[in-house]
Design a protein around this motif. Structure first.
Motif, PDB file in Angstrom:
ATOM      1  N   VAL A 155      37.720 -28.583  -8.991  1.00 16.36           N
ATOM      2  CA  VAL A 155      36.612 -29.538  -8.989  1.00 16.36           C
ATOM      3  C   VAL A 155      36.318 -29.922  -7.540  1.00 16.36           C
ATOM      4  N   ARG A 156      35.046 -29.828  -7.140  1.00 16.95           N
ATOM      5  CA  ARG A 156      34.641 -30.168  -5.780  1.00 16.95           C
ATOM      6  C   ARG A 156      33.543 -31.231  -5.854  1.00 16.95           C
ATOM      7  N   GLN A 157      33.946 -32.482  -5.861  1.00 20.11           N
ATOM      8  CA  GLN A 157      32.982 -33.569  -5.952  1.00 20.11           C
ATOM      9  C   GLN A 157      32.037 -33.542  -4.755  1.00 20.11           C
ATOM     10  N   GLY A 158      30.733 -33.699  -5.035  1.00 23.85           N
ATOM     11  CA  GLY A 158      29.740 -33.747  -3.973  1.00 23.85           C
ATOM     12  C   GLY A 158      29.247 -32.395  -3.497  1.00 23.85           C
ATOM     13  N   ILE A 159      29.807 -31.312  -4.035  1.00 25.62           N
ATOM     14  CA  ILE A 159      29.386 -29.973  -3.636  1.00 25.62           C
ATOM     15  C   ILE A 159      28.342 -29.447  -4.622  1.00 25.62           C
ATOM     16  N   ASN A 160      27.376 -28.719  -4.082  1.00 29.65           N
ATOM     17  CA  ASN A 160      26.241 -28.251  -4.873  1.00 29.65           C
ATOM     18  C   ASN A 160      26.175 -26.729  -4.920  1.00 29.65           C
ATOM     19  N   TYR A 161      25.390 -26.220  -5.885  1.00 28.14           N
ATOM     20  CA  TYR A 161      25.439 -24.795  -6.217  1.00 28.14           C
ATOM     21  C   TYR A 161      24.052 -24.228  -6.518  1.00 28.14           C
ATOM     22  N   ALA A 162      23.996 -22.895  -6.494  1.00 31.13           N
ATOM     23  CA  ALA A 162      22.780 -22.155  -6.854  1.00 31.13           C
ATOM     24  C   ALA A 162      23.176 -20.896  -7.597  1.00 31.13           C
ATOM     25  N   GLU A 163      22.195 -20.296  -8.258  1.00 34.22           N
ATOM     26  CA  GLU A 163      22.427 -19.037  -8.967  1.00 34.22           C
ATOM     27  C   GLU A 163      21.703 -17.903  -8.249  1.00 34.22           C
ATOM     28  N   GLN A 164      22.419 -16.811  -8.024  1.00 35.64           N
ATOM     29  CA  GLN A 164      21.837 -15.683  -7.310  1.00 35.64           C
ATOM     30  C   GLN A 164      20.674 -15.063  -8.086  1.00 35.64           C
ATOM     31  N   THR A 165      19.750 -14.460  -7.338  1.00 34.43           N
ATOM     32  CA  THR A 165      18.542 -13.900  -7.950  1.00 34.43           C
ATOM     33  C   THR A 165      18.344 -12.413  -7.642  1.00 34.43           C
ATOM     34  N   TYR A 166      19.296 -11.790  -6.959  1.00 36.76           N
ATOM     35  CA  TYR A 166      19.124 -10.384  -6.580  1.00 36.76           C
ATOM     36  C   TYR A 166      19.039  -9.465  -7.802  1.00 36.76           C
ATOM     37  N   GLN A 167      19.541  -9.912  -8.967  1.00 38.30           N
ATOM     38  CA  GLN A 167      19.535  -9.085 -10.180  1.00 38.30           C
ATOM     39  C   GLN A 167      18.140  -8.971 -10.799  1.00 38.30           C
ATOM     40  N   ILE A 168      17.253  -9.889 -10.464  1.00 41.57           N
ATOM     41  CA  ILE A 168      15.959  -9.973 -11.152  1.00 41.57           C
ATOM     42  C   ILE A 168      15.063  -8.752 -10.934  1.00 41.57           C
ATOM     43  N   PRO A 169      14.869  -8.269  -9.700  1.00 44.16           N
ATOM     44  CA  PRO A 169      13.927  -7.165  -9.498  1.00 44.16           C
ATOM     45  C   PRO A 169      14.206  -5.925 -10.337  1.00 44.16           C
TER      46      PRO A 169
ATOM     47  N   TYR B 285      -6.335 -19.697  -1.149  1.00 46.80           N
ATOM     48  CA  TYR B 285      -5.588 -20.792  -0.535  1.00 46.80           C
ATOM     49  C   TYR B 285      -4.832 -20.392   0.730  1.00 46.80           C
ATOM     50  N   GLY B 286      -4.860 -19.102   1.076  1.00 45.72           N
ATOM     51  CA  GLY B 286      -4.179 -18.659   2.288  1.00 45.72           C
ATOM     52  C   GLY B 286      -2.669 -18.693   2.197  1.00 45.72           C
ATOM     53  N   ILE B 287      -2.131 -18.657   0.980  1.00 46.86           N
ATOM     54  CA  ILE B 287      -0.688 -18.787   0.773  1.00 46.86           C
ATOM     55  C   ILE B 287      -0.116 -17.468   0.269  1.00 46.86           C
ATOM     56  N   ASN B 288       0.929 -17.004   0.937  1.00 46.40           N
ATOM     57  CA  ASN B 288       1.661 -15.824   0.484  1.00 46.40           C
ATOM     58  C   ASN B 288       2.814 -16.233  -0.420  1.00 46.40           C
ATOM     59  N   ALA B 289       3.145 -15.375  -1.368  1.00 43.10           N
ATOM     60  CA  ALA B 289       4.340 -15.593  -2.196  1.00 43.10           C
ATOM     61  C   ALA B 289       5.587 -15.382  -1.355  1.00 43.10           C
ATOM     62  N   LEU B 290       6.690 -15.968  -1.787  1.00 47.74           N
ATOM     63  CA  LEU B 290       7.983 -15.717  -1.156  1.00 47.74           C
ATOM     64  C   LEU B 290       8.547 -14.408  -1.697  1.00 47.74           C
ATOM     65  N   ASN B 291       9.184 -13.646  -0.843  1.00 45.56           N
ATOM     66  CA  ASN B 291       9.752 -12.359  -1.253  1.00 45.56           C
ATOM     67  C   ASN B 291      11.157 -12.545  -1.814  1.00 45.56           C
ATOM     68  N   LEU B 292      11.390 -11.931  -2.955  1.00 48.39           N
ATOM     69  CA  LEU B 292      12.684 -12.024  -3.614  1.00 48.39           C
ATOM     70  C   LEU B 292      13.579 -10.878  -3.142  1.00 48.39           C
ATOM     71  N   SER B 293      14.748 -11.205  -2.621  1.00 49.59           N
ATOM     72  CA  SER B 293      15.688 -10.183  -2.165  1.00 49.59           C
ATOM     73  C   SER B 293      16.310  -9.465  -3.359  1.00 49.59           C
ATOM     74  N   ASP B 294      16.604  -8.177  -3.197  1.00 48.91           N
ATOM     75  CA  ASP B 294      17.281  -7.435  -4.262  1.00 48.91           C
ATOM     76  C   ASP B 294      18.699  -7.050  -3.869  1.00 48.91           C
ATOM     77  N   THR B 295      19.262  -7.748  -2.868  1.00 46.62           N
ATOM     78  CA  THR B 295      20.639  -7.481  -2.454  1.00 46.62           C
ATOM     79  C   THR B 295      21.473  -8.761  -2.518  1.00 46.62           C
ATOM     80  N   HIS B 296      22.744  -8.594  -2.821  1.00 45.89           N
ATOM     81  CA  HIS B 296      23.682  -9.715  -2.917  1.00 45.89           C
ATOM     82  C   HIS B 296      23.851 -10.366  -1.546  1.00 45.89           C
ATOM     83  N   PRO B 297      23.688 -11.687  -1.438  1.00 43.42           N
ATOM     84  CA  PRO B 297      23.907 -12.356  -0.147  1.00 43.42           C
ATOM     85  C   PRO B 297      25.384 -12.349   0.223  1.00 43.42           C
ATOM     86  N   VAL B 298      25.678 -12.778   1.447  1.00 43.71           N
ATOM     87  CA  VAL B 298      27.062 -12.783   1.921  1.00 43.71           C
ATOM     88  C   VAL B 298      27.469 -14.199   2.325  1.00 43.71           C
ATOM     89  N   ALA B 299      28.749 -14.470   2.216  1.00 42.43           N
ATOM     90  CA  ALA B 299      29.277 -15.774   2.623  1.00 42.43           C
ATOM     91  C   ALA B 299      29.005 -15.999   4.096  1.00 42.43           C
TER      92      ALA B 299
END
Length: 291
Positions: free
Chosen positions: A256-270, A150-164
């Protein structure tokens, strides 16, 4: 967890409905409710091109085909989504699922957001909603087979904590929509209903993600790497309830921050995977919750 499909599915689970039913479009997922430039001093670094290539659409969520730093072309490919997107229902607080048989399918998208293939899992490698909100599937295809066919590469998972302050994009395969914003900061504990997540990513307000975006990769626009997985947002100003997560600091103070959205970090996975993309929760440095 995430909205439209979020609220409805959450309600089903809480009511004891068990497995989450597949949602017909356009109803989205349940809720349990992401390169360098020249070295001239005056030159701004070039940004990685972020599009839909490598993302996937699930029946009720989003996700992405991801590659670990140690992955080889011949390894079985992995798909990353949320724990609350698991087809058998939300993992309970404290529950960790490993090696569960699965035949779930994923619509693989190209850069324009067009589905070019249907990929299939053969197992749930790892799933939990404890400390984080993640499901990792193993596919029947290798990275090399997906690239060749399909000509598609996987996305690379970072192994370092992102920064604000990092510029990010949240790429939803379900909605075929890309959100652009920045990491506003990190949340000591994010509590939603009976679930609690650690060191969550808080977006700036521009990433106004909706139900169906759960499981979307959060991509660092400077590196093109996945640094988190999108999972929830406070919809109506509720305090620590389903669809209305609250922030809890180290002193127990709730915000409480109404209307604000969140994600979970993934650097721990590798750190929890060895050769051939095999999960090994006993590896040195692996901090993911264990069964």
């Amino acid at each position: 967890m995430r909205k439209p499909l979020v609220a409805a599915l959450f309600a089903l689970v809480i009511a004891g409905a068990g497995a989450v039913p597949a949602a017909a479009a356009p109803a989205p997922e349940q809720s349990a409710s992401r390169v360098t430039g020249a070295d001239r001093a005056t030159a701004a670094p070039a940004l990685a091109a972020v599009d839909f290539a490598g993302t996937v659409a699930l029946s009720n969520c989003s996700g992405s085909v991801v590659r670990l730093p140690g992955s080889a072309d011949g390894d079985p490919a992995l798909v990353l989504s949320n724990g609350h997107c698991l087809e058998t229902g939300f993992p309970s607080p404290g529950q960790v699922i490993v090696g569960q048989t699965s035949s779930r399918t994923f619509g693989l998208l190209n850069s324009a957001g067009t589905q070019v293939a249907t990929l299939r899992a053969n197992k749930v490698v790892y799933s939990t909603m404890t400390d984080t909100d993640v499901t990792i599937y193993q596919l029947t295809s290798t990275y090399a087979q997906i690239k060749s066919s399909y000509g598609i590469n996987a996305l690379n998972l970072s192994d370092t904590h992102p920064v604000a302050g990092t510029a990010i994009k949240v790429v939803s395969g379900y909605w075929k929509r890309i959100y652009s914003c920045n990491i506003d900061g990190f949340v000591y504990r994010l509590k939603e209903g009976n679930w609690t997540w650690k060191d969550s990513v808080r977006y700036t307000s521009a990433c106004d993600t909706i139900g169906g975006t759960s499981g979307s990769p959060v991509i660092d626009t400077a590196t093109g790497k996945v640094v988190a997985v999108n999972n929830t947002g406070n919809e109506s100003g509720g305090r620590c309830t389903v669809n209305n997560p609250c922030e809890v600091d180290a002193n127990g103070t709730i915000t409480v921050r109404q209307g604000i959205n969140y994600a979970e970090q993934t650097y721990q996975i590798p750190a929890c995977f060895g050769a051939s993309n095999q999960l090994d929760l006993t590896r040195s440095g692996c901090t993911l919750p264990k069964p």
